[in-house]
Design an enzyme around this catalytic site. Sequence first.
Site, PDB file in Angstrom:
ATOM      1  N   THR A  94      -6.210   1.926   9.069  1.00  0.00           N
ATOM      2  CA  THR A  94      -5.193   3.304   9.521  1.00  0.00           C
ATOM      3  C   THR A  94      -6.042   4.100  10.324  1.00  0.00           C
ATOM      4  O   THR A  94      -5.410   4.810  11.417  1.00  0.00           O
ATOM      5  CB  THR A  94      -4.388   3.791   8.344  1.00  0.00           C
ATOM      6  OG1 THR A  94      -3.625   2.850   7.595  1.00  0.00           O
ATOM      7  CG2 THR A  94      -3.688   4.839   8.635  1.00  0.00           C
ATOM      8  N   ASP A 150      -5.686  -4.599   0.510  1.00  0.00           N
ATOM      9  CA  ASP A 150      -6.718  -4.947   1.610  1.00  0.00           C
ATOM     10  C   ASP A 150      -7.309  -6.077   1.632  1.00  0.00           C
ATOM     11  O   ASP A 150      -7.526  -6.738   2.808  1.00  0.00           O
ATOM     12  CB  ASP A 150      -7.946  -3.685   1.526  1.00  0.00           C
ATOM     13  CG  ASP A 150      -7.706  -2.383   1.346  1.00  0.00           C
ATOM     14  OD1 ASP A 150      -7.935  -1.604   0.517  1.00  0.00           O
ATOM     15  OD2 ASP A 150      -6.748  -1.966   2.341  1.00  0.00           O
ATOM     16  N   ILE A 171      -0.634  -1.568   7.751  1.00  0.00           N
ATOM     17  CA  ILE A 171      -1.806  -1.402   8.846  1.00  0.00           C
ATOM     18  C   ILE A 171      -2.969  -1.244   8.065  1.00  0.00           C
ATOM     19  O   ILE A 171      -3.298   0.042   7.336  1.00  0.00           O
ATOM     20  CB  ILE A 171      -1.401  -0.117   9.547  1.00  0.00           C
ATOM     21  CG1 ILE A 171      -0.004  -0.124  10.284  1.00  0.00           C
ATOM     22  CG2 ILE A 171      -2.394   0.208  10.764  1.00  0.00           C
ATOM     23  CD1 ILE A 171       0.452   0.856  11.277  1.00  0.00           C
ATOM     24  N   ASP A 172      -3.974  -2.109   8.099  1.00  0.00           N
ATOM     25  CA  ASP A 172      -5.071  -1.946   7.345  1.00  0.00           C
ATOM     26  C   ASP A 172      -6.178  -1.597   8.664  1.00  0.00           C
ATOM     27  O   ASP A 172      -6.388  -2.249   9.592  1.00  0.00           O
ATOM     28  CB  ASP A 172      -5.656  -3.306   6.907  1.00  0.00           C
ATOM     29  CG  ASP A 172      -6.977  -3.184   6.028  1.00  0.00           C
ATOM     30  OD1 ASP A 172      -7.975  -3.863   6.365  1.00  0.00           O
ATOM     31  OD2 ASP A 172      -6.877  -2.280   5.085  1.00  0.00           O
ATOM     32  N   GLU A 206       0.919  -1.147   0.032  1.00  0.00           N
ATOM     33  CA  GLU A 206       0.146  -0.078   0.021  1.00  0.00           C
ATOM     34  C   GLU A 206       0.911   1.203  -0.025  1.00  0.00           C
ATOM     35  O   GLU A 206       0.470   2.056  -0.786  1.00  0.00           O
ATOM     36  CB  GLU A 206      -1.067   0.078   1.372  1.00  0.00           C
ATOM     37  CG  GLU A 206      -1.788   1.424   1.344  1.00  0.00           C
ATOM     38  CD  GLU A 206      -3.012   1.155   2.273  1.00  0.00           C
ATOM     39  OE1 GLU A 206      -3.642   2.315   2.172  1.00  0.00           O
ATOM     40  OE2 GLU A 206      -3.122   0.378   2.878  1.00  0.00           O
ATOM     41  N   ASP A 220      -0.272  -4.863   3.309  1.00  0.00           N
ATOM     42  CA  ASP A 220      -1.145  -3.824   3.987  1.00  0.00           C
ATOM     43  C   ASP A 220      -0.503  -3.755   5.211  1.00  0.00           C
ATOM     44  O   ASP A 220      -0.629  -4.189   6.081  1.00  0.00           O
ATOM     45  CB  ASP A 220      -2.635  -3.789   3.804  1.00  0.00           C
ATOM     46  CG  ASP A 220      -3.154  -2.693   4.098  1.00  0.00           C
ATOM     47  OD1 ASP A 220      -4.322  -2.471   3.925  1.00  0.00           O
ATOM     48  OD2 ASP A 220      -2.735  -1.860   4.974  1.00  0.00           O
TER      49      ASP A 220
HETATM   50  C1  LIP Z   1      -9.276   0.633   4.771  1.00  0.00           C
HETATM   51  C2  LIP Z   1     -10.245  -0.614   4.441  1.00  0.00           C
HETATM   52  C3  LIP Z   1     -11.615  -0.389   4.807  1.00  0.00           C
HETATM   53  C4  LIP Z   1     -12.241   0.879   4.248  1.00  0.00           C
HETATM   54  C5  LIP Z   1     -11.172   1.931   4.649  1.00  0.00           C
HETATM   55  C6  LIP Z   1     -10.029   1.876   3.985  1.00  0.00           C
HETATM   56  P1  LIP Z   1      -6.769   1.416   4.930  1.00  0.00           P
HETATM   57  O1  LIP Z   1      -8.003   0.477   4.381  1.00  0.00           O
HETATM   58  O2  LIP Z   1      -9.520  -1.695   4.936  1.00  0.00           O
HETATM   59  O3  LIP Z   1     -12.388  -1.363   4.590  1.00  0.00           O
HETATM   60  O4  LIP Z   1     -13.577   0.834   4.632  1.00  0.00           O
HETATM   61  O5  LIP Z   1     -12.007   3.096   3.875  1.00  0.00           O
HETATM   62  O6  LIP Z   1      -9.630   1.906   2.913  1.00  0.00           O
HETATM   63  O7  LIP Z   1      -6.786   2.461   4.338  1.00  0.00           O
HETATM   64  O8  LIP Z   1      -6.837   1.281   6.420  1.00  0.00           O
HETATM   65  O9  LIP Z   1      -5.327   0.530   4.470  1.00  0.00           O
END
Ligand code: LIP
Length: 281
Positions: free
Chosen positions: A106, A228, A103-104, A85, A101
């Site tokens: 974030t 993601d 930190i998914d 990412e 990813d």
């Molecule tokens: C997040 C996604 C989540 C989505 C958020 C964001 P990030 O990814 O995992 O499903 O709703 O808007 O995109 O930006 O934390 O890696």
Amino acid sequence: MAQRDAPMAGVSGGTALDPWRLLDLARAAATQAARLAVERRPADLGVAETKSSPTDVVTEMDTAAESLIRELILGQRPDDAFLGEEGGAESGRSAVRWVIDPIDGTVNYLYDLPHWAVSVGVEVDGITVAGVVAAPRLGELYTAVRGAGAWCNDEKLRVRPTTELGSALIATGFGYRAERRRRQGAIAGALLPRVRDIRRAGSAALDLCAVAAGRVDGYYERGTHHWDRCAGALIATEAGAIVGGFEGAPASEQMALAAPPGTFEALHEALRELGADAVDY
Ligand code: LIP
């Protein structure tokens, strides 16, 4: 911990491509990055930069965690490719690509909410063969190997039985652009009277793991990226879910849908009726 069954059929090339060895490296890298993100999170953590919109944020720990994961993997596998990412795509000379990813979730991490995870998927010739989603603040480590199953810590995962839509608990997410959120909000609002309830937890990787663990009956979202979804989609699939897009398409940025057979089709139909398959948002 994930049980070692026979190496997966179809992926040849000796031990270097053994999905269990790839899983071991993914797990080691993900858990070390998760520990870093917990132990080194500055108390006054701020936004380092923004991406697709002012609310699409990156923190110093997103980049630090991704650098650590790449370093650990390159140390053992210098010929592999990456898609991350924060660091983008990096080509390699082997058949293996790591999809990261760091930190998914974030925004949850920025607000010190516990619902975030480190996601590492491993592809061989474009097929995801192993995946890890490490959620340290939840004490959960999700793993999967294609054809061999999915686990949360030591527990083998199985999706919930088919549920009629009116009793289904559905997870979803919203994008970073205001116009997209307006449409997504309208669709979720119209879906609400047709399901048990909706959950918005903030991490696609953990939403897919929640489907795998039977903690929700389904998940759908417009706008997720491959990083993601990569590991979480394998974990959900190995637990018995169907993961895809509209009309038999694979899951993509256009739509990621995951649910047990039967529930998947009902959710797919409801979302199509509500215009979630429109392309203009
Ligand atoms: C997040 C996604 C989540 C989505 C958020 C964001 P990030 O990814 O995992 O499903 O709703 O808007 O995109 O930006 O934390 O890696």
